[in-house]
Write a protein that holds these residues in place. Structure first.
Motif, PDB file in Angstrom:
ATOM      1  N   GLY A 171       0.749  -1.306   0.101  1.00 15.49           N
ATOM      2  CA  GLY A 171       0.128  -0.226   0.071  1.00 15.49           C
ATOM      3  C   GLY A 171       0.965   1.188   0.089  1.00 15.49           C
ATOM      4  O   GLY A 171       1.904   1.389  -0.895  1.00 15.49           O
ATOM      5  N   ARG A 172       0.401   2.193   0.793  1.00 18.76           N
ATOM      6  CA  ARG A 172       1.300   3.490   1.185  1.00 18.76           C
ATOM      7  C   ARG A 172       2.346   3.136   2.357  1.00 18.76           C
ATOM      8  O   ARG A 172       3.017   4.304   2.744  1.00 18.76           O
ATOM      9  CB  ARG A 172       0.267   4.611   1.468  1.00 18.76           C
ATOM     10  CG  ARG A 172      -0.726   4.919   0.292  1.00 18.76           C
ATOM     11  CD  ARG A 172      -1.416   6.163   0.691  1.00 18.76           C
ATOM     12  NE  ARG A 172      -0.563   7.428   0.852  1.00 18.76           N
ATOM     13  CZ  ARG A 172      -0.239   8.044  -0.477  1.00 18.76           C
ATOM     14  NH1 ARG A 172      -0.589   7.603  -1.522  1.00 18.76           N
ATOM     15  NH2 ARG A 172       0.672   9.135  -0.236  1.00 18.76           N
ATOM     16  N   ARG A 173       2.485   1.885   2.780  1.00 17.12           N
ATOM     17  CA  ARG A 173       3.479   1.925   3.792  1.00 17.12           C
ATOM     18  C   ARG A 173       4.858   1.814   3.093  1.00 17.12           C
ATOM     19  O   ARG A 173       5.937   2.275   3.506  1.00 17.12           O
ATOM     20  CB  ARG A 173       3.238   0.554   4.469  1.00 17.12           C
ATOM     21  CG  ARG A 173       1.860   0.494   5.070  1.00 17.12           C
ATOM     22  CD  ARG A 173       1.901  -1.131   5.974  1.00 17.12           C
ATOM     23  NE  ARG A 173       0.505  -1.265   6.558  1.00 17.12           N
ATOM     24  CZ  ARG A 173      -0.384  -1.775   6.489  1.00 17.12           C
ATOM     25  NH1 ARG A 173      -0.051  -2.801   5.344  1.00 17.12           N
ATOM     26  NH2 ARG A 173      -1.535  -1.798   7.101  1.00 17.12           N
ATOM     27  N   PHE A 174       5.017   1.060   1.847  1.00 17.10           N
ATOM     28  CA  PHE A 174       6.309   0.717   1.314  1.00 17.10           C
ATOM     29  C   PHE A 174       5.975   1.219  -0.279  1.00 17.10           C
ATOM     30  O   PHE A 174       4.819   0.998  -1.081  1.00 17.10           O
ATOM     31  CB  PHE A 174       6.657  -0.830   1.625  1.00 17.10           C
ATOM     32  CG  PHE A 174       6.526  -1.214   2.969  1.00 17.10           C
ATOM     33  CD1 PHE A 174       7.800  -1.119   3.533  1.00 17.10           C
ATOM     34  CD2 PHE A 174       5.624  -1.748   3.632  1.00 17.10           C
ATOM     35  CE1 PHE A 174       7.974  -1.528   4.923  1.00 17.10           C
ATOM     36  CE2 PHE A 174       5.715  -2.335   4.730  1.00 17.10           C
ATOM     37  CZ  PHE A 174       6.953  -2.085   5.538  1.00 17.10           C
ATOM     38  N   GLY A 175       7.476   1.507  -0.549  1.00 17.21           N
ATOM     39  CA  GLY A 175       7.359   1.791  -1.923  1.00 17.21           C
ATOM     40  C   GLY A 175       8.772   1.261  -2.419  1.00 17.21           C
ATOM     41  O   GLY A 175       9.504   0.583  -1.919  1.00 17.21           O
ATOM     42  N   GLY A 176       9.098   1.496  -3.938  1.00 17.17           N
ATOM     43  CA  GLY A 176      10.285   1.023  -4.472  1.00 17.17           C
ATOM     44  C   GLY A 176      10.318  -0.480  -4.303  1.00 17.17           C
ATOM     45  O   GLY A 176      11.403  -1.205  -4.266  1.00 17.17           O
ATOM     46  N   VAL A 177       9.178  -1.148  -4.693  1.00 11.75           N
ATOM     47  CA  VAL A 177       9.187  -2.582  -4.384  1.00 11.75           C
ATOM     48  C   VAL A 177       9.964  -3.045  -5.689  1.00 11.75           C
ATOM     49  O   VAL A 177       9.665  -2.783  -6.818  1.00 11.75           O
ATOM     50  CB  VAL A 177       7.579  -3.107  -4.540  1.00 11.75           C
ATOM     51  CG1 VAL A 177       7.558  -4.606  -4.742  1.00 11.75           C
ATOM     52  CG2 VAL A 177       6.843  -2.461  -3.390  1.00 11.75           C
ATOM     53  N   GLU A 178      10.980  -4.144  -5.272  1.00 11.37           N
ATOM     54  CA  GLU A 178      11.667  -4.923  -6.343  1.00 11.37           C
ATOM     55  C   GLU A 178      11.327  -6.397  -6.294  1.00 11.37           C
ATOM     56  O   GLU A 178      11.380  -6.926  -4.933  1.00 11.37           O
ATOM     57  CB  GLU A 178      12.978  -4.633  -6.080  1.00 11.37           C
ATOM     58  CG  GLU A 178      13.450  -3.086  -6.295  1.00 11.37           C
ATOM     59  CD  GLU A 178      15.096  -3.051  -6.159  1.00 11.37           C
ATOM     60  OE1 GLU A 178      15.570  -1.828  -6.271  1.00 11.37           O
ATOM     61  OE2 GLU A 178      15.703  -4.066  -6.068  1.00 11.37           O
ATOM     62  N   VAL A 179      10.943  -6.989  -7.134  1.00 11.73           N
ATOM     63  CA  VAL A 179      10.418  -8.360  -7.313  1.00 11.73           C
ATOM     64  C   VAL A 179      11.662  -9.076  -8.207  1.00 11.73           C
ATOM     65  O   VAL A 179      11.739  -8.850  -9.353  1.00 11.73           O
ATOM     66  CB  VAL A 179       9.155  -8.519  -7.828  1.00 11.73           C
ATOM     67  CG1 VAL A 179       8.520  -9.958  -7.674  1.00 11.73           C
ATOM     68  CG2 VAL A 179       8.131  -7.545  -7.139  1.00 11.73           C
ATOM     69  N   THR A 180      11.948 -10.161  -7.493  1.00 14.77           N
ATOM     70  CA  THR A 180      12.902 -11.092  -8.394  1.00 14.77           C
ATOM     71  C   THR A 180      12.292 -12.632  -8.423  1.00 14.77           C
ATOM     72  O   THR A 180      12.005 -13.107  -7.290  1.00 14.77           O
ATOM     73  CB  THR A 180      14.408 -11.187  -7.795  1.00 14.77           C
ATOM     74  OG1 THR A 180      14.952 -10.096  -7.620  1.00 14.77           O
ATOM     75  CG2 THR A 180      15.076 -12.131  -8.439  1.00 14.77           C
ATOM     76  N   ALA A 181      11.963 -13.024  -9.622  1.00 18.15           N
ATOM     77  CA  ALA A 181      11.418 -14.328  -9.650  1.00 18.15           C
ATOM     78  C   ALA A 181      12.612 -15.380  -9.551  1.00 18.15           C
ATOM     79  O   ALA A 181      13.749 -15.258 -10.103  1.00 18.15           O
ATOM     80  CB  ALA A 181      10.687 -14.464 -10.660  1.00 18.15           C
ATOM     81  N   ILE A 182      12.209 -16.688  -8.838  1.00 17.86           N
ATOM     82  CA  ILE A 182      13.445 -17.703  -8.709  1.00 17.86           C
ATOM     83  C   ILE A 182      12.569 -18.856  -9.433  1.00 17.86           C
ATOM     84  O   ILE A 182      11.726 -19.378  -9.291  1.00 17.86           O
ATOM     85  CB  ILE A 182      13.674 -18.101  -7.151  1.00 17.86           C
ATOM     86  CG1 ILE A 182      14.129 -16.840  -6.408  1.00 17.86           C
ATOM     87  CG2 ILE A 182      14.676 -19.186  -7.321  1.00 17.86           C
ATOM     88  CD1 ILE A 182      14.274 -17.070  -5.130  1.00 17.86           C
ATOM     89  N   HIS A 183      13.549 -19.223 -10.511  1.00 16.14           N
ATOM     90  CA  HIS A 183      13.206 -20.254 -11.602  1.00 16.14           C
ATOM     91  C   HIS A 183      14.138 -21.452 -11.366  1.00 16.14           C
ATOM     92  O   HIS A 183      15.489 -21.232 -11.062  1.00 16.14           O
ATOM     93  CB  HIS A 183      13.406 -19.914 -12.997  1.00 16.14           C
ATOM     94  CG  HIS A 183      12.483 -18.712 -13.177  1.00 16.14           C
ATOM     95  ND1 HIS A 183      11.292 -19.115 -13.988  1.00 16.14           N
ATOM     96  CD2 HIS A 183      12.596 -17.591 -12.992  1.00 16.14           C
ATOM     97  CE1 HIS A 183      10.720 -17.880 -14.236  1.00 16.14           C
ATOM     98  NE2 HIS A 183      11.490 -16.994 -13.536  1.00 16.14           N
ATOM     99  N   PRO A 184      13.581 -22.764 -11.143  1.00 13.29           N
ATOM    100  CA  PRO A 184      14.458 -23.933 -11.086  1.00 13.29           C
ATOM    101  C   PRO A 184      15.802 -24.002 -12.199  1.00 13.29           C
ATOM    102  O   PRO A 184      16.665 -24.120 -11.835  1.00 13.29           O
ATOM    103  CB  PRO A 184      13.609 -25.138 -11.061  1.00 13.29           C
ATOM    104  CG  PRO A 184      12.244 -24.524 -10.604  1.00 13.29           C
ATOM    105  CD  PRO A 184      12.250 -23.207 -11.159  1.00 13.29           C
ATOM    106  N   ARG A 185      15.214 -23.900 -13.445  1.00 14.85           N
ATOM    107  CA  ARG A 185      15.959 -23.958 -14.460  1.00 14.85           C
ATOM    108  C   ARG A 185      15.720 -23.026 -15.520  1.00 14.85           C
ATOM    109  O   ARG A 185      14.528 -22.542 -15.693  1.00 14.85           O
ATOM    110  CB  ARG A 185      16.167 -25.312 -15.030  1.00 14.85           C
ATOM    111  CG  ARG A 185      16.835 -26.270 -14.225  1.00 14.85           C
ATOM    112  CD  ARG A 185      16.797 -27.781 -14.697  1.00 14.85           C
ATOM    113  NE  ARG A 185      17.507 -28.586 -13.673  1.00 14.85           N
ATOM    114  CZ  ARG A 185      16.903 -29.039 -12.435  1.00 14.85           C
ATOM    115  NH1 ARG A 185      15.728 -28.661 -12.086  1.00 14.85           N
ATOM    116  NH2 ARG A 185      17.860 -29.620 -11.625  1.00 14.85           N
ATOM    117  N   GLN A 186      16.280 -22.600 -16.494  1.00 16.79           N
ATOM    118  CA  GLN A 186      15.809 -21.814 -17.809  1.00 16.79           C
ATOM    119  C   GLN A 186      14.662 -22.701 -18.364  1.00 16.79           C
ATOM    120  O   GLN A 186      14.515 -23.781 -18.535  1.00 16.79           O
ATOM    121  CB  GLN A 186      17.010 -21.852 -18.799  1.00 16.79           C
ATOM    122  CG  GLN A 186      18.164 -21.188 -18.534  1.00 16.79           C
ATOM    123  CD  GLN A 186      17.967 -19.418 -18.652  1.00 16.79           C
ATOM    124  OE1 GLN A 186      16.746 -19.212 -18.967  1.00 16.79           O
ATOM    125  NE2 GLN A 186      18.608 -18.654 -18.303  1.00 16.79           N
ATOM    126  N   GLY A 187      13.428 -22.067 -18.728  1.00 11.63           N
ATOM    127  CA  GLY A 187      12.338 -22.281 -19.232  1.00 11.63           C
ATOM    128  C   GLY A 187      11.308 -23.206 -18.386  1.00 11.63           C
ATOM    129  O   GLY A 187      10.222 -23.471 -18.818  1.00 11.63           O
TER     130      GLY A 187
END
Length: 259
Positions: free
Chosen positions: A192-208
């Motif tokens: 919400g308005r508590r936090f900004g600058g959210v950065e998200v990184t997805a973790i994948h077991p392997r390519q594809g």
């Protein structure tokens, strides 16, 4: 403690730099999720770190192990898991970090005065980390009550946990969490308005292959926009071997800094 009749184990992390007492065959057992979460704290200053829902304390201990100027408080609702965390701090193998780690038995969903009275003090921490219960109500339930308590998601889980994170964090402090990819909408909404600058990184077991986890960081009071970072690929092609960078994160040799 590790024989056939043992009810617990003492497990080494960061290639033996610290150890954690954990229940054997029941409850939540920490592993790579906790180590990746700890890697999100990239701060060499003297800092106060809160680990919400700490379990046996693996993530918080990993922060203390890698950052010699960090003081870490482990908050855990379960009396049994809090006891494991306290015993972890008393291990001889952890003597070098024990003085910078404390354990408080508290429900992180408490509000206002009750939250402060429980030790979750307003504007006290530079960093708040969390690996909240992320099993959906529709998932197959485990018969293990201790594990179910650590894994079961409530309807307002992210709202209640991030409300506490925002309250106990100093302005400009960093929120760090690991969760399932399908929780991203709830997490962003709870920021919400508590936090900004959210950065998200997805973790994948392997390519594809589809993502299995997301790493999320955000800054209290920031108005910066949401950003999605390049994904992390866990395993090298055709093997179960971790990629060099992920292996470094898992073993405390590197941090995953914000952009």
């Amino acid at each position: 403690m590790t024989g056939p009749a043992a009810t617990e184990t003492v497990d080494a992390f960061h290639r033996g730099l610290f150890h954690v007492v954990q229940p054997k065959g029941r409850g939540h057992r920490s592993g790579m999720d906790a180590m990746l979460l700890a890697a999100l704290v990239a701060d060499d200053r003297p800092i106060m770190v809160a680990d919400l829902g700490a379990g046996a304390g693996a993530a918080g201990l990993a922060v203390a192990s890698r950052l010699p100027a960090a003081d870490v408080t482990l908050f855990e609702r379960s009396a049994e898991m809090a006891a494991y965390a306290r015993r972890s701090t008393l291990l001889p193998e952890n003597a070098h970090i024990a003085g910078r780690v404390s354990v408080i038995e508290a429900d992180v969903t408490l509000k206002a005065k009750a939250r402060n009275d429980a030790g979750l003090i307003d504007e006290s921490f530079h960093h708040v980390i969390m690996n909240p219960p992320f099993n959906d109500a529709g998932d197959r339930k485990t018969p293990d009550a201790l594990k179910a308590e650590a894994h079961a998601m409530t309807e307002d889980l992210f709202e209640s946990w991030l409300r506490t994170a925002g309250a106990i964090m100093i302005p400009g402090g960093q929120l760090s969490l690991i969760a399932r990819p399908e929780s991203i909408a709830e997490i962003i909404d709870a920021c919400g308005r508590r936090f900004g600058g959210v950065e998200v990184t997805a973790i994948h077991p392997r390519q594809g292959e589809n993502a299995v986890r997301i790493l999320v960081t955000a800054i209290k009071g920031s108005r910066a926009r949401l950003s999605f970072r390049a994904p992390l690929i866990m395993h090298e092609e055709g093997t179960h071997k971790f990629s060099p960078f992920v292996d470094d994160l898992n073993n405390g040799r590197a941090a995953y800094s914000r952009r």
